[in-house]
Design a protein around this motif. Structure first.
Motif, PDB file in Angstrom:
ATOM      1  N   ASN A   1       0.817  -1.221   0.000  1.00 59.11           N
ATOM      2  CA  ASN A   1       0.000   0.000   0.000  1.00 59.11           C
ATOM      3  C   ASN A   1       0.847   1.266   0.000  1.00 59.11           C
ATOM      4  OD1 ASN A   1      -2.251  -1.606   0.043  1.00 59.11           O
ATOM      5  ND2 ASN A   1      -2.639  -1.374   2.237  1.00 59.11           N
ATOM      6  N   ASN A   2       1.933   1.267   0.747  1.00 60.24           N
ATOM      7  CA  ASN A   2       2.799   2.455   0.798  1.00 60.24           C
ATOM      8  C   ASN A   2       3.444   2.733  -0.558  1.00 60.24           C
ATOM      9  OD1 ASN A   2       2.339   3.091   3.483  1.00 60.24           O
ATOM     10  ND2 ASN A   2       3.998   1.777   4.220  1.00 60.24           N
ATOM     11  N   THR A   3       3.836   1.665  -1.252  1.00 63.66           N
ATOM     12  CA  THR A   3       4.432   1.836  -2.580  1.00 63.66           C
ATOM     13  C   THR A   3       3.410   2.392  -3.565  1.00 63.66           C
ATOM     14  OG1 THR A   3       5.961  -0.012  -2.194  1.00 63.66           O
ATOM     15  CG2 THR A   3       5.598   0.651  -4.482  1.00 63.66           C
ATOM     16  N   ILE A   4       2.201   1.873  -3.486  1.00 65.43           N
ATOM     17  CA  ILE A   4       1.126   2.366  -4.348  1.00 65.43           C
ATOM     18  C   ILE A   4       0.902   3.856  -4.107  1.00 65.43           C
ATOM     19  CG2 ILE A   4      -1.354   2.249  -4.812  1.00 65.43           C
ATOM     20  CD1 ILE A   4       0.062  -0.101  -5.969  1.00 65.43           C
ATOM     21  N   LYS A   5       0.867   4.238  -2.830  1.00 66.65           N
ATOM     22  CA  LYS A   5       0.636   5.637  -2.465  1.00 66.65           C
ATOM     23  C   LYS A   5       1.749   6.533  -2.986  1.00 66.65           C
ATOM     24  CE  LYS A   5      -0.694   8.463   1.513  1.00 66.65           C
ATOM     25  NZ  LYS A   5      -0.949   8.448   2.983  1.00 66.65           N
ATOM     26  N   LYS A   6       3.003   6.082  -2.857  1.00 61.24           N
ATOM     27  CA  LYS A   6       4.139   6.870  -3.338  1.00 61.24           C
ATOM     28  C   LYS A   6       4.086   7.057  -4.852  1.00 61.24           C
ATOM     29  CE  LYS A   6       7.362   5.625   0.378  1.00 61.24           C
ATOM     30  NZ  LYS A   6       8.599   4.853   0.709  1.00 61.24           N
ATOM     31  N   LYS A   7       3.735   5.987  -5.569  1.00 59.71           N
ATOM     32  CA  LYS A   7       3.654   6.076  -7.020  1.00 59.71           C
ATOM     33  C   LYS A   7       2.518   7.003  -7.445  1.00 59.71           C
ATOM     34  CE  LYS A   7       5.867   1.671  -8.086  1.00 59.71           C
ATOM     35  NZ  LYS A   7       5.767   0.344  -8.743  1.00 59.71           N
ATOM     36  N   TYR A   8       1.419   6.941  -6.703  1.00 58.17           N
ATOM     37  CA  TYR A   8       0.287   7.844  -6.981  1.00 58.17           C
ATOM     38  C   TYR A   8       0.707   9.306  -6.807  1.00 58.17           C
ATOM     39  CZ  TYR A   8      -3.839  10.614  -5.871  1.00 58.17           C
ATOM     40  OH  TYR A   8      -4.776  11.615  -5.823  1.00 58.17           O
ATOM     41  N   ARG A   9       1.351   9.610  -5.692  1.00 55.44           N
ATOM     42  CA  ARG A   9       1.762  10.995  -5.422  1.00 55.44           C
ATOM     43  C   ARG A   9       2.762  11.485  -6.458  1.00 55.44           C
ATOM     44  NH1 ARG A   9       2.451  11.284   1.211  1.00 55.44           N
ATOM     45  NH2 ARG A   9       0.216  11.354   1.696  1.00 55.44           N
TER      46      ARG A   9
ATOM     47  N   ILE B   1      -8.131   1.134  -6.974  1.00 56.11           N
ATOM     48  CA  ILE B   1      -7.187   0.254  -6.279  1.00 56.11           C
ATOM     49  C   ILE B   1      -7.417   0.303  -4.770  1.00 56.11           C
ATOM     50  CG2 ILE B   1      -4.750  -0.070  -5.717  1.00 56.11           C
ATOM     51  CD1 ILE B   1      -4.116   0.821  -8.603  1.00 56.11           C
ATOM     52  N   LYS B   2      -7.627   1.510  -4.234  1.00 55.95           N
ATOM     53  CA  LYS B   2      -7.889   1.629  -2.791  1.00 55.95           C
ATOM     54  C   LYS B   2      -9.143   0.847  -2.397  1.00 55.95           C
ATOM     55  CE  LYS B   2      -7.974   6.051  -1.989  1.00 55.95           C
ATOM     56  NZ  LYS B   2      -8.062   7.273  -1.167  1.00 55.95           N
ATOM     57  N   LYS B   3     -10.167   0.951  -3.234  1.00 59.58           N
ATOM     58  CA  LYS B   3     -11.418   0.258  -2.956  1.00 59.58           C
ATOM     59  C   LYS B   3     -11.207  -1.248  -2.982  1.00 59.58           C
ATOM     60  CE  LYS B   3     -16.267   0.055  -4.400  1.00 59.58           C
ATOM     61  NZ  LYS B   3     -17.281   0.564  -5.373  1.00 59.58           N
ATOM     62  N   SER B   4     -10.441  -1.720  -3.969  1.00 61.83           N
ATOM     63  CA  SER B   4     -10.205  -3.160  -4.090  1.00 61.83           C
ATOM     64  C   SER B   4      -9.391  -3.694  -2.926  1.00 61.83           C
ATOM     65  CB  SER B   4      -9.486  -3.466  -5.406  1.00 61.83           C
ATOM     66  OG  SER B   4      -8.132  -3.045  -5.376  1.00 61.83           O
ATOM     67  N   ARG B   5      -8.546  -2.835  -2.324  1.00 58.20           N
ATOM     68  CA  ARG B   5      -7.687  -3.250  -1.196  1.00 58.20           C
ATOM     69  C   ARG B   5      -8.308  -2.937   0.159  1.00 58.20           C
ATOM     70  NH1 ARG B   5      -1.391  -2.831  -2.262  1.00 58.20           N
ATOM     71  NH2 ARG B   5      -1.277  -3.631  -4.396  1.00 58.20           N
ATOM     72  N   GLY B   6      -9.427  -2.218   0.138  1.00 59.57           N
ATOM     73  CA  GLY B   6     -10.078  -1.860   1.389  1.00 59.57           C
ATOM     74  C   GLY B   6      -9.328  -0.853   2.195  1.00 59.57           C
ATOM     75  N   ILE B   7      -8.663   0.104   1.488  1.00 59.11           N
ATOM     76  CA  ILE B   7      -7.891   1.137   2.191  1.00 59.11           C
ATOM     77  C   ILE B   7      -8.445   2.512   1.886  1.00 59.11           C
ATOM     78  CG2 ILE B   7      -5.783  -0.191   2.258  1.00 59.11           C
ATOM     79  CD1 ILE B   7      -4.772   1.333  -0.164  1.00 59.11           C
TER      80      ILE B   7
END
Length: 251
Positions: free
Chosen positions: A199-207, A245-251
């Motif tokens: 999740n942290n990697t996804i967030k960093k790539k998004y930002r 992606i957040k919805k699919s991961r429940g975050i």
């Protein structure tokens, strides 16, 4: 004609939120700047932002798409004023203050009605914009319905017109969902990520992608309007992918 630009801006953002092209609006002249140094809560701009805050926070949180639309709207509104930066900061203050409470919602509506009492079409357009904000994350909650109903009633919008707008948005987003082309695999591709990323990697790539494609940054680099419009569309795609992606991961 006073503050007609709000309706134009709202409509343009309404179209942008639906991935429509906006090239035909490039010749709209928004260069006439207003000079205002009074209380923005006595001005259409401040009152509109106050209602945006109520609608955005109605379900308890502000989504990425809602935040992006609000940010662009604050920028577009403030650019109409000679003291642009000052107005933008004041509008931000209004937004942050007004999203914390719903107690004065009807009072805000009454003040806005007093300024637009002779222009029913404008009030309907404002209602359309607020509903667009409520629907933009694809989920029109019961609390969002209740607050938009209250606003509509206070602005003296005919029930038939309110229901027509709600039905139009419901049909649009239902069709959009049925024809959703952005699969989960595509969402990871848009974010230049993989399902194995945490999740942290996804967030960093998004930002990182947001910074790379943000229209305000692109505009600051002196890009043409077409490039800025493309960046706006790309940013929306990035936001949609991240939300999926957040919805699919429940975050």
């Amino acid at each position: 004609m006073k503050f007609l630009f709000l309706l134009i801006v709202g409509f343009i953002l309404f179209l942008i939120s639906k991935n429509y092209k906006t090239e035909k609006f490039v010749n709209i002249n928004l260069k006439m700047k207003e000079e205002f140094d009074g209380d923005l809560m006595q001005h259409e701009a401040g009152l509109l932002v106050a209602l945006m805050a109520k609608v955005a926070k109605a379900d308890g949180q502000v989504s990425e798409l809602e935040a992006q639309l609000i940010k662009h709207t604050l920028g577009d509104i403030s650019r109409h004023f000679k003291n642009e930066e000052e107005i933008r900061e004041k509008l931000k203050e209004i937004y942050n203050k007004e999203k914390s409470s719903f107690d004065n919602t009807i009072e805000v509506c009454k003040n806005l009605y007093n300024l637009t009492s002779n222009n029913y079409e404008k009030r309907v357009k404002i209602m359309e914009y607020l509903l667009n904000l409520a629907f933009i994350d694809g989920d029109f909650s019961n609390t969002e319905l209740m607050i938009t109903e209250d606003i509509s009633n206070a602005l003296k919008i005919k029930r038939v017109d309110f229901e027509r707008l709600v039905n139009a948005f419901e049909m649009f987003y239902k069709k959009q969902k049925e024809n959703e082309s952005l699969s989960l695999d595509k969402a990871y591709e848009v974010l230049e990520a993989s399902k194995e990323d945490d999740n942290n990697t996804i967030k960093k790539k998004y930002r990182s992608l947001v910074k790379r494609h943000h229209p305000d940054i692109i505009a600051g680099q002196g890009a043409s309007q077409n490039i800025i419009d493309e960046a706006t569309t790309k940013l929306q795609e990035i936001n949609q992918a991240y939300e999926l992606i957040k919805k699919s991961r429940g975050i």
